[in-house]
Design an enzyme around this catalytic site. Structure first.
Site, PDB file in Angstrom:
ATOM      1  N   GLU B  29       0.974  -1.282   0.102  1.00 48.16           N
ATOM      2  CA  GLU B  29       0.163   0.017  -0.029  1.00 48.16           C
ATOM      3  C   GLU B  29       0.980   0.999   0.003  1.00 48.16           C
ATOM      4  O   GLU B  29       1.797   1.477   0.818  1.00 48.16           O
ATOM      5  CB  GLU B  29      -1.025   0.030   1.199  1.00 48.16           C
ATOM      6  CG  GLU B  29      -2.017  -1.132   1.107  1.00 48.16           C
ATOM      7  CD  GLU B  29      -2.560  -1.501   2.548  1.00 48.16           C
ATOM      8  OE1 GLU B  29      -2.293  -0.972   3.476  1.00 48.16           O
ATOM      9  OE2 GLU B  29      -3.147  -2.651   2.652  1.00 48.16           O
ATOM     10  N   GLU B  60      -4.378  -6.557   2.676  1.00 50.56           N
ATOM     11  CA  GLU B  60      -3.360  -7.225   3.101  1.00 50.56           C
ATOM     12  C   GLU B  60      -3.274  -8.844   2.771  1.00 50.56           C
ATOM     13  O   GLU B  60      -2.125  -9.393   2.418  1.00 50.56           O
ATOM     14  CB  GLU B  60      -2.879  -6.996   4.712  1.00 50.56           C
ATOM     15  CG  GLU B  60      -2.937  -5.599   5.096  1.00 50.56           C
ATOM     16  CD  GLU B  60      -4.132  -4.798   5.041  1.00 50.56           C
ATOM     17  OE1 GLU B  60      -5.316  -5.206   4.998  1.00 50.56           O
ATOM     18  OE2 GLU B  60      -4.021  -3.601   5.188  1.00 50.56           O
ATOM     19  N   GLN B  82       1.752  -1.872   5.914  1.00 50.10           N
ATOM     20  CA  GLN B  82       1.955  -0.844   6.133  1.00 50.10           C
ATOM     21  C   GLN B  82       2.377  -0.557   7.515  1.00 50.10           C
ATOM     22  O   GLN B  82       3.218   0.323   8.050  1.00 50.10           O
ATOM     23  CB  GLN B  82       0.952   0.064   5.863  1.00 50.10           C
ATOM     24  CG  GLN B  82       1.141   1.733   5.727  1.00 50.10           C
ATOM     25  CD  GLN B  82      -0.011   2.469   4.831  1.00 50.10           C
ATOM     26  OE1 GLN B  82      -1.025   2.770   5.418  1.00 50.10           O
ATOM     27  NE2 GLN B  82       0.356   2.876   3.753  1.00 50.10           N
ATOM     28  N   ALA B  84       2.694  -3.339  11.364  1.00 52.27           N
ATOM     29  CA  ALA B  84       2.379  -4.739  11.613  1.00 52.27           C
ATOM     30  C   ALA B  84       1.241  -5.233  12.176  1.00 52.27           C
ATOM     31  O   ALA B  84       0.454  -5.964  11.952  1.00 52.27           O
ATOM     32  CB  ALA B  84       3.448  -5.120  12.794  1.00 52.27           C
ATOM     33  N   ASP B  85       0.307  -3.841  12.623  1.00 53.29           N
ATOM     34  CA  ASP B  85      -0.865  -3.861  12.945  1.00 53.29           C
ATOM     35  C   ASP B  85      -2.129  -4.156  12.017  1.00 53.29           C
ATOM     36  O   ASP B  85      -3.113  -4.434  12.509  1.00 53.29           O
ATOM     37  CB  ASP B  85      -1.406  -2.739  13.717  1.00 53.29           C
ATOM     38  CG  ASP B  85      -0.258  -1.955  14.673  1.00 53.29           C
ATOM     39  OD1 ASP B  85      -0.636  -1.783  16.025  1.00 53.29           O
ATOM     40  OD2 ASP B  85       0.841  -1.627  14.137  1.00 53.29           O
ATOM     41  N   TYR B  86      -1.434  -4.173  10.857  1.00 56.62           N
ATOM     42  CA  TYR B  86      -2.603  -4.215   9.589  1.00 56.62           C
ATOM     43  C   TYR B  86      -2.176  -5.671   9.260  1.00 56.62           C
ATOM     44  O   TYR B  86      -2.852  -6.049   8.190  1.00 56.62           O
ATOM     45  CB  TYR B  86      -2.412  -3.234   8.498  1.00 56.62           C
ATOM     46  CG  TYR B  86      -2.483  -1.779   9.028  1.00 56.62           C
ATOM     47  CD1 TYR B  86      -3.100  -1.409  10.041  1.00 56.62           C
ATOM     48  CD2 TYR B  86      -2.263  -0.913   7.909  1.00 56.62           C
ATOM     49  CE1 TYR B  86      -3.248  -0.055  10.409  1.00 56.62           C
ATOM     50  CE2 TYR B  86      -2.438   0.229   7.957  1.00 56.62           C
ATOM     51  CZ  TYR B  86      -3.022   1.049   9.288  1.00 56.62           C
ATOM     52  OH  TYR B  86      -2.838   2.151   9.639  1.00 56.62           O
ATOM     53  N   PRO B  89      -5.299  -9.443   8.676  1.00 62.75           N
ATOM     54  CA  PRO B  89      -6.120  -9.880   7.534  1.00 62.75           C
ATOM     55  C   PRO B  89      -5.272 -10.715   6.740  1.00 62.75           C
ATOM     56  O   PRO B  89      -5.707 -11.595   5.961  1.00 62.75           O
ATOM     57  CB  PRO B  89      -6.343  -8.437   6.562  1.00 62.75           C
ATOM     58  CG  PRO B  89      -6.679  -7.401   7.808  1.00 62.75           C
ATOM     59  CD  PRO B  89      -5.271  -7.913   8.610  1.00 62.75           C
ATOM     60  N   HIS B 129      -1.439   1.239  15.796  1.00 55.97           N
ATOM     61  CA  HIS B 129      -0.233   1.694  14.823  1.00 55.97           C
ATOM     62  C   HIS B 129       1.053   1.562  15.694  1.00 55.97           C
ATOM     63  O   HIS B 129       1.902   2.336  15.734  1.00 55.97           O
ATOM     64  CB  HIS B 129      -0.218   3.116  14.331  1.00 55.97           C
ATOM     65  CG  HIS B 129      -1.356   3.323  13.662  1.00 55.97           C
ATOM     66  ND1 HIS B 129      -2.673   3.693  14.109  1.00 55.97           N
ATOM     67  CD2 HIS B 129      -1.364   3.550  12.276  1.00 55.97           C
ATOM     68  CE1 HIS B 129      -3.406   4.081  12.977  1.00 55.97           C
ATOM     69  NE2 HIS B 129      -2.642   3.816  11.729  1.00 55.97           N
TER      70      HIS B 129
END
Lengths: 417, 338
Positions: B29, B60, B82, B84-86, B89, B129
């Site tokens: 992203e 993701e 983008q 690590a918290d993302y 998925p 984040h």
């Protein structure tokens, strides 16, 4: 049957879409087909979705260039001059609030902020189609839902400043509000996760034989997430009483909407594969947003199932205070955006109706600014990110569970609280 | 040698890899035209073209899943999540697919892919984040997990990760992107250009996966740590007066047990330190290994300092973050055990 000979074909190549212009180029929106206001038909709410496939490829508009509200969507609007003035006031409040909070972020009174510039009509108008008890599952750019629902600005500011009166107790990033009472579900900060939860909320209302409906919110970029597609299939299968809202503001941080949209032409058209009635509306037209939102909410209330709405708008500001859009799009692009400014358009309508004037507008602006400034002073007196009063650090350990388990209690003691 | 930030060092590693090997592709992203929200891929699209460095839809699972398909084909994707918290998925693709491709196909299909992700807190990023989900990845067999603590290692480890035949998770402590951060958030920020580990060799070199490094020699206790916490541990060792040995693990899996055992057997005391939450964290694995391998040399129970078991709070970031005061106190208590 003969086996194909791949060597008879030219080599493959990868398609990677690009926006028409980048910084240094001249913005050009001539490819955006914009129908004249009032020209798109308004079908009955129980229409067969197959009969309105074209509505996913046009733009429903109510306010024309002369500031008149025209066409079938305008005629269906049952709206008083007081409602219109209130709508304008909500949008003006949101814009002035944004400007003040952006400035507060620059002064390091908060860590982060996200503004709505250019998108005020969507959340401010949509909320007026809901009733108490209905629930929004918003993203970070729908604070107008709260303002139009009468949520106190002071509570919003306390959240932005993470002070001791922050209803979220300093746990959440600024702008991640929550108010169950005002039909505003707690904002996650992750993308698209809540789109499907809105469908679940609507299904729960139907399972319970209730009369409440829900509204899901997502941005153009996040429609690429799997949770968006999960929401569409659940909503379609169970005919959930939910309004599925896509705010297409053209930009997902630096990524233009063509990357998420792919070849489908519009985001609204995503609904067709699921048999969901799908409409595209001018997101900078307060009355068009309100008219379409009421149509969709009516469908949900009559147990006719979900509606997908794409609001066509433009993110005039940065994605957040961490973003500088001049690095990836021309600075002039927002002024070239052909759908105009939502506040200016509603203002001109009220002037055309003879119930508003430039002077009254300027006066209202001054009043709202004075009120917000006054509230901000009070909020700042309580505390801002680095000064004043904050929730106790002991509170950090609360609400992880309904009852604090022994290991957390031990950690809280170890932390000295 | 050039002085670089960790962002520049990561970009340099990608540049070296893409220049040397046309099968290296970079996507995620905002990584294409803009060059990533942290700018780690800036300039790569202009230099290598938009089919080798490009923006993806926000999905993701799609990013990792497409990467797996490309890796199995024979490319070497270096994908960016983008934050690590993302990652969540993409977890199914990482756990059930990337990690097991080689095993379930008996080596017919493999996944030489790198998944980069900024990790950790210290930037007022709130719960979405700031997370450090390394234990969710080290728990998955078939993956390797790397966490650099400085620009020089970041470049060498990233090049080693790209050349590795298996999927590698490359976690970049975002608070270290622009300078070494020792947890003293109220002091002026130090830049990498004034730190020796900001000196990054030109061109190609690797730092091998599975090799820890001693950052500070000491006799009283061993601190096992990685990423941002390396700098916190160094500050705590100075401030506590405890002569601690600080080991920067660099790679969590494979793990350099030899370096760990040698140090703990020497000091007899061990503190495990990470920013991630305590319970079932990677520190539990380290503590178990140390007690199994060094039991007869231990003079005190292995101790852990970690993030509290709460979601990462916004306002109370510095009450949550295991800073030098907490680490120093733990070190003092560790050496007081008779």
């Amino acid at each position: 049957m003969e086996t194909p000979d791949p060597n008879e074909y030219p080599p493959l190549s990868l398609a990677v879409p690009e926006p028409e212009v980048r910084p240094g180029g001249q913005p050009d929106f001539s490819h955006v087909a914009i129908p004249r206001a009032g020209t798109v038909r308004r079908p009955p709410v129980d229409v067969d979705p197959e009969e309105i496939r074209d509505l996913a490829f046009t733009i429903i508009r109510v306010l024309n260039r002369e500031g008149q509200a025209v066409g079938p969507w305008a005629e269906a609007l049952d709206i008083t001059p007081e409602d219109l003035l209130e709508g304008l006031r909500h949008m003006m409040t949101l814009r002035i609030y944004d400007a003040r909070m952006l400035n507060a972020q620059r002064q390091q009174k908060t860590s982060f902020y996200m503004q709505h510039l250019g998108e005020e009509a969507i959340s401010c108008a949509f909320q007026r189609a809901l009733a108490p008890g209905d629930m929004n599952f918003p993203t970070y750019r729908q604070a107008g839902l709260l303002i139009a629902a009468g949520y106190p600005l002071s509570a919003m500011m306390n959240q932005i400043f993470s002070n001791s009166e922050d209803p979220m107790r300093g746990r959440q990033l600024p702008v991640c509000y929550s108010s169950r009472e005002h039909g505003f579900f707690t904002i996650s900060g992750n993308l698209a996760t809540q789109f499907i939860q809105a469908v679940g909320w609507g299904m729960a209302s139907a399972i319970s034989g209730d009369r409440k409906i829900s509204a899901a919110w997502i941005g153009d970029g996040s429609t690429a997430e799997s949770d968006f597609h999960a929401a569409l299939v659940f909503a379609s299968t169970y005919k959930a009483p939910v309004v599925l809202n896509i705010v297409n503001n053209q930009w997902a941080i630096s990524t233009f909407q063509g990357i998420a949209r792919g070849g489908s032409g519009t985001f609204a058209a995503r609904g067709h594969g699921f048999g969901i009635p799908s409409l595209r509306v001018d997101g900078n037209d307060y009355l068009a947003v309100l008219a379409v939102a009421k149509w969709a909410a009516e469908r949900a209330r009559r147990n006719l199932g979900p509606t997908l709405i794409e609001y066509v708008t433009y993110r005039a500001g940065g994605h957040s205070t961490s973003d500088d859009p001049s690095a990836y799009r021309p600075a002039e692009e927002s002024t070239a955006w052909p759908l105009g400014d939502p506040i200016l358009r509603l203002k001109n309508h009220l002037i055309a109706l003879g119930i508003w004037s430039d002077d009254r507008h300027a006066q209202a602006e001054a009043e709202i600014l004075a009120e917000i400034t006054e509230q901000q002073k009070r909020a700042e007196a309580i505390g801002t990110l680095h000064h004043g009063q904050h929730p106790s650090p002991a509170d950090m350990f609360e609400d992880v569970y309904a009852e604090m388990p022994p290991h957390l209690l031990k950690q809280r003691h170890e932390a000295g609280f | 040698m050039a002085r670089m930030t960790m962002i520049e060092a990561i970009r340099d590693a990608l540049d070296v890899a893409m220049g040397a090997d046309p099968s290296v592709v970079v996507f995620g992203e905002d990584v294409g035209y803009f060059g990533g929200v942290f700018r780690c891929t800036a300039g790569l699209q202009a230099k290598y073209g938009k089919t080798r460095c490009f923006d993806t839809p926000i999905n993701e699972s799609g990013i990792v899943g497409a990467g797996i398909g490309m890796a199995a084909y024979g490319l070497k994707p270096v994908v960016e999540i983008q934050f690590a918290d993302y990652m969540y998925p993409a977890y199914d693709q990482i756990v059930s697919e990337a990690a097991r491709l080689r095993y379930r196909s008996a080596g017919q299909f493999t996944c030489p892919m790198v998944i980069r992700m900024p990790t950790g807190g210290g930037i007022f990023g709130g719960q979405t984040h700031s997370q450090s989900p390394e234990a969710l990845l080290t728990h998955v067999t078939g993956l390797k997990t790397v966490v650099p603590s400085n620009p020089r290692d970041a470049k060498g480890l990233l090049l080693a990760a790209i050349e590795d035949p298996d999927p590698v998770i490359f976690m970049e402590p975002k608070r270290l992107y622009n300078g070494p951060f020792d947890g003293h958030h109220d002091r002026p920020v130090t830049a990498w250009k004034s730190h020796e580990m900001g000196e990054v060799p030109e061109g190609h070199y690797t730092v091998p996966l599975g090799k820890a490094v001693l950052r500070r020699q000491g006799r009283a206790a061993t601190v096992l740590t990685y990423g941002t916490m390396v700098h916190v541990a160094l500050a705590a060792a100075e401030e506590s007066g405890v002569d601690a040995e600080v080991i920067d693990l660099r790679t969590l899996l494979p793990l350099d047990m030899e370096a760990i055992v040698a140090s703990v057997n020497k000091t007899g005391r061990c503190l495990v330190l990470h920013e991630a939450t305590l319970t079932s964290g990677y520190g539990a694995e380290l503590a178990a290994l140390v007690q199994a391998e060094c039991f007869w040399h231990l003079e005190a129970p292995v101790r852990r300092v970690a993030g509290w078991d709460t979601p990462y709070p916004h306002t109370h970031e510095w009450s949550y973050f295991p800073g030098p005061a907490r680490v120093a106190e733990a070190l003092r208590q560790l050496v007081e055990v008779a």
